[in-house]
Structures are given as structure tokens and as C-alpha cells.
Motif scaffolding. Structure first.
Motif, short mmCIF file in Angstrom:
data_model
loop_
_atom_site.label_atom_id
_atom_site.label_comp_id
_atom_site.label_asym_id
_atom_site.label_seq_id
_atom_site.Cartn_x
_atom_site.Cartn_y
_atom_site.Cartn_z
N GLU A 164 0.82 -1.21 0.00
CA GLU A 164 0.00 0.00 0.00
C GLU A 164 0.85 1.26 0.00
O GLU A 164 0.51 2.26 -0.64
N ALA A 165 1.98 1.25 0.70
CA ALA A 165 2.85 2.42 0.69
C ALA A 165 3.33 2.72 -0.73
O ALA A 165 3.36 3.88 -1.16
N HIS A 166 3.70 1.70 -1.48
CA HIS A 166 4.12 1.89 -2.87
C HIS A 166 2.94 2.35 -3.72
O HIS A 166 3.09 3.21 -4.60
N HIS A 167 1.78 1.76 -3.49
CA HIS A 167 0.54 2.19 -4.16
C HIS A 167 0.31 3.68 -3.95
O HIS A 167 -0.06 4.41 -4.88
N MET A 168 0.54 4.16 -2.73
CA MET A 168 0.31 5.58 -2.43
C MET A 168 1.31 6.47 -3.13
O MET A 168 0.99 7.61 -3.50
N VAL A 169 2.54 5.99 -3.33
CA VAL A 169 3.52 6.77 -4.09
C VAL A 169 3.02 7.00 -5.51
O VAL A 169 3.05 8.13 -6.02
N VAL A 170 2.55 5.93 -6.16
CA VAL A 170 2.00 6.06 -7.51
C VAL A 170 0.85 7.05 -7.52
O VAL A 170 0.78 7.96 -8.37
#
Length: 326
Positions: free
Chosen positions: A300-306
Motif C-alpha cells: 500500500e505504501a508503494h501504491h500511495m507513491v504512484v
């Protein structure tokens, strides 16, 4: 002596280049905690591509199984993010509710998953665990914190949702006061870094408002650096929209202006903080708990970066044409 003095300078430049990723002509730096150095591997493109491939395969399978929006498969069926976003635009053009019908089984699976996490976790929110990221965006005056904050409350932001992330399907924001709003959201994350797969979840954020920390709902431990002014922060519960209607997380977003001397670029910009605090699933098996806290929340943290990079880029375009004010 001169040669030796050049070597550290070259090393510093290499380090800076490695920690900066560029999108739409602007530079971004990503950190997953406030004390970490910027990530040295680009986050957005690799994660967005992997998520798009999974989302495209799944959505096409559901269209083939149900016949809903079948005409959309005549084109727009490639694995790239742009092709997936075109496919989603086509599916939603007839009826945005198509996503809820196509992915109904996913919603039920997600409800079961989150009900299990909630029921097997401590309710003490000081023990909850975060998925979070900090992203510096060097817009150099082309987008200000106030502009982005206002834009996120607009229909333009909701319209940009399906192009913000491969697993975004629906978002409707309602402004409920000068410093508050609510949202109805359908999105998923997972399966790129975690073995849990994507949990496509329909939820509401019924009260998304300026935070007051030091309460049972929002512990003092969740507060961030005061350079993020409270006026540009919002926090609210994530509530399953169907099934148990359990509160399964808390969303916290903040933005601040970034002075030119604060970053590594010599340019001004904004910094966006995004976090979701989740029950720790501390009563699960050790394997499930570790997969949840170490990998699924990293998903989810990577998802939020996108999401943040795509949305800030769209906000800059909209604000440059007068579609937001500050």
C-alpha cells in the motif's frame, strides 16, 4: 589533492541522481519514513506497471466471464498503465457501477479479509501499524500546498482517480464543511510485493477532517512534524461499506510547501505525507502477521507513491488552467 577533492563531489551527484525520479518534467523523491534517506530505486513506474498487468488481466477475465462491457475488449487491452486506464474509462463510460458488478466477488473477499484482521487485532490504536510515505515534489512554484489541498476536494480530483492508480475504480468526495469532507471509495492494493494478492475494497471515509491528536481515535503517536500545518491535514476512519461495516483503518493525508533550501534539488516544491494506520493483526499466526506488516502494508505504501505522483501531476495541470485557486 584536487583529484581527491573532486571524488566526493562526484559521489554526491551520483547519489542525488539515484534518489530522484522524474515524471512529467518534474523531479520527485520518496521516503517511507521521516528519518529515512530518499529511495535510491525508482518507485512509481515499476510498481505501476506491475500493478497494471495484474489489474488488466483480472478485469479482462471478469469482463469475459460476465459479458459486461464486452465491447471494451476490442481495444485497450494491453498491459501498460495507459492501456489499462483506457480500458477502465471504457468500462465506466456506459455505467460507473459496472466496476461494482464486475468485481463484486472481490469486494466480498476483501470484506472477509478485513473482518478477520479487525477481529484478531487489539483495539488500542497506539498499537496500530502504518502504511506510509513521504514524497517531495519539486514543482518550483508550479503547484503550491494550498492549491493541491483545495484541488483534492474537487470534482477534478475525483475525475482523476481512475488514472491515479491501476487498482482505483471509484471515488466520490462530498464537502461537508470548511475543513471537512467525506468520501466513498472503491480501490485495491496488494499482490505486487505481498503474497496476499489484491484486496479490492469498497469503503467510506465518513468524516475526513482536521486532526486532533492525543485521543483514543487519533493517538499522539500519529502526529507528524509541525511543518505540516494542521490546516493542510485531514484524517478519518476507513469503514467497510458492506458486511460488518467495520472500521478497518484510519487515513491521514498532509501537504506542505517545501522551500528551495530544504531539498536536494535547489528548487522549491511541496511535500505530501500519506499514511493509513491499520489494526496490527497481532492475534494472527506469526506468518500471517509478518506478511501483513512487512509486505502487504509495503504494497500500500508503494501504491500511495504512484497515487500521489499521478495526482500531483494532474493537479498541476488543472491549476495551471485555473481549475483550482489558493
Amino acid at each position: 589533492m584536487l583529484a581527491n577533492s573532486i571524488i566526493p563531489c562526484v559521489a554526491a551527484l551520483v547519489s542525488l541522481a539515484a534518489s530522484t525520479e522524474t515524471h512529467g518534467g518534474y523531479d520527485f523523491q520518496v521516503r517511507f519514513s521521516n528519518t529515512a534517506d530518499p529511495e535510491t530505486t525508482d518507485i512509481k513506474d515499476a510498481y505501476e506497471q506491475a500493478a497494471a498487468e495484474q489489474a488488466s488481466t483480472h478485469l479482462q477475465a471478469r469482463i469475459n466471464a460476465t459479458g459486461i462491457a464486452a465491447d471494451c475488449l476490442k481495444s485497450n487491452t494491453g498491459p501498460t498503465p495507459a492501456e489499462l486506464y483506457a480500458l477502465k474509462d471504457c468500462v465506466a463510460a456506459d455505467n460507473v457501477g459496472n466496476f461494482f458488478t464486475l468485481l463484486a466477488d472481490d469486494i466480498e473477499e476483501s470484506n472477509t479479509f478485513w473482518d478477520t484482521v479487525v477481529s484478531q487485532s487489539t483495539t488500542d490504536r497506539t498499537q496500530w501499524v502504518p502504511a506510509r510515505m513521504y514524497t517531495k515534489a519539486y514543482f518550483d512554484g508550479d503547484l503550491l500546498a494550498a492549491q493541491f489541498a483545495i484541488w483534492t476536494q474537487s470534482q477534478n480530483a475525483d475525475d482523476a482517480n481512475n488514472h491515479a492508480n491501476p487498482e482505483h475504480y471509484y471515488k466520490k468526495t462530498t464537502v461537508t464543511g470548511l475543513t471537512s469532507q467525506s468520501s466513498d471509495i472503491f480501490e485495491g492494493w496488494g499482490g505486487v510485493l505481498s503474497t496476499f494478492g489484491t484486496k479490492r475494497t469498497n469503503f467510506t471515509v465518513p468524516e475526513y477532517t482536521t486532526p486532533t491528536f492525543g485521543t483514543a481515535d487519533y493517538p499522539e503517536e500519529w502526529a507528524i512534524d509541525p511543518s505540516f500545518l494542521l490546516i493542510f491535514q485531514r484524517i478519518g476512519p476507513k469503514v467497510l461499506k458492506s458486511g460488518s461495516e467495520a472500521t478497518f483503518g484510519a487515513l491521514h493525508i498532509a501537504v506542505r510547501d517545501l522551500a528551495a533550501d530544504e531539498g536536494d534539488e535547489g528548487k522549491s516544491g511541496i511535500e505530501v505525507y500519506a499514511a493509513v494506520w491499520y489494526p496490527p493483526w497481532d492475534q494472527a499466526s506469526e506468518q500471517s502477521r509478518m506478511e501483513f506488516t512487512d509486505n502487504y502494508l509495503a504494497d500500500e505504501a508503494h501504491h500511495m507513491v504512484v497515487e500521489v505522483i499521478n495526482l500531483t501531476l494532474q493537479a498541476q495541470k488543472d491549476c495551471s488552467t485555473g481549475l483550482c485557486v489558493a
